[in-house]
Design an enzyme around this catalytic site. Structure first.
Site, PDB file in Angstrom:
ATOM      1  N   HIS A   1      -2.477   0.874   7.071  1.00 41.13           N
ATOM      2  CA  HIS A   1      -2.893   0.704   5.681  1.00 41.13           C
ATOM      3  C   HIS A   1      -3.249   2.061   5.111  1.00 41.13           C
ATOM      4  CE1 HIS A   1      -4.222  -1.316   2.118  1.00 41.13           C
ATOM      5  NE2 HIS A   1      -5.415  -0.726   2.191  1.00 41.13           N
TER       6      HIS A   1
ATOM      7  N   CYS B   1       0.807  -1.224   0.000  1.00 39.13           N
ATOM      8  CA  CYS B   1       0.000   0.000   0.000  1.00 39.13           C
ATOM      9  C   CYS B   1       0.843   1.278   0.000  1.00 39.13           C
ATOM     10  CB  CYS B   1      -0.999  -0.007   1.151  1.00 39.13           C
ATOM     11  SG  CYS B   1      -0.269  -0.014   2.800  1.00 39.13           S
TER      12      CYS B   1
ATOM     13  N   HIS C   1      -5.942   1.141  -3.918  1.00 40.99           N
ATOM     14  CA  HIS C   1      -5.025   0.653  -2.894  1.00 40.99           C
ATOM     15  C   HIS C   1      -4.532  -0.749  -3.222  1.00 40.99           C
ATOM     16  CE1 HIS C   1      -7.828  -1.921  -0.186  1.00 40.99           C
ATOM     17  NE2 HIS C   1      -8.389  -1.778  -1.356  1.00 40.99           N
TER      18      HIS C   1
END
Length: 163
Positions: free
Chosen positions: A122, A73, A134
């Site tokens: 994240h 990510c 993502h």
């Protein structure tokens, strides 16, 4: 005599701030122009980062991946913004700390980086209209997803790189 000198001094002192305000007006206008120029440059870079992120859709997730064929990510976010001319640190927490311009969820613009979970472990790239791109997790591929109720529940901040 002492009282008269105080009265005479008061109008001159009162006039000074008005003159300073007039002199400051051109400086404020120049700062506003600089801000508009910076905002325009940031928007252009953000659009470039978003376009680059779109091109990565379908690439595989790989822990520690920084591209160009696999990503995690923060690698995807950093790689997208690097292509747009903005260097970011490597990890999600480092990125959040390093980018000074924090953004509320209601003021998100394309290119903003959105963070999730209590440790900001994240992140994704906001692409507009309630969506982000993502790198989800191992075994999955880069994708565009809606910031639905789940992501709203675990949302933990956003930053605007490039300002």
């Amino acid at each position: 005599m002492f009282g008269a000198s105080l009265l005479a001094a008061a109008p001159a002192q009162a006039a000074a701030p008005a003159q300073a305000t007039v002199a400051a007006a051109p400086m404020a206008a120049a700062q506003a122009r600089v801000s508009k120029e910076r905002a325009a440059r940031q928007k252009k870079r953000a659009n470039y980062a978003v376009r680059y992120a779109y091109k990565q859709i379908g690439d595989p997730y790989r822990y520690g991946g920084t591209g160009p064929r696999s990503w995690d990510c923060s690698g995807l976010a950093g790689g997208s913004w690097r292509k747009a001319g903005v260097k970011l640190p490597r990890t999600t927490t480092q990125i959040y700390r390093a980018v000074r311009h924090k953004v509320s969820r209601k003021r998100l613009k394309p290119g903003d980086l959105v963070f999730f979970y209590s440790g900001r472990s994240h992140m994704g790239i906001y692409v507009g209209k309630g969506y982000m791109i993502h790198a989800p997790s191992s075994g999955k591929r880069i994708k565009k997803v809606k910031l639905n109720s789940y992501y709203k529940r675990v949302y933990n901040g956003a930053v605007r790189p490039g300002l």
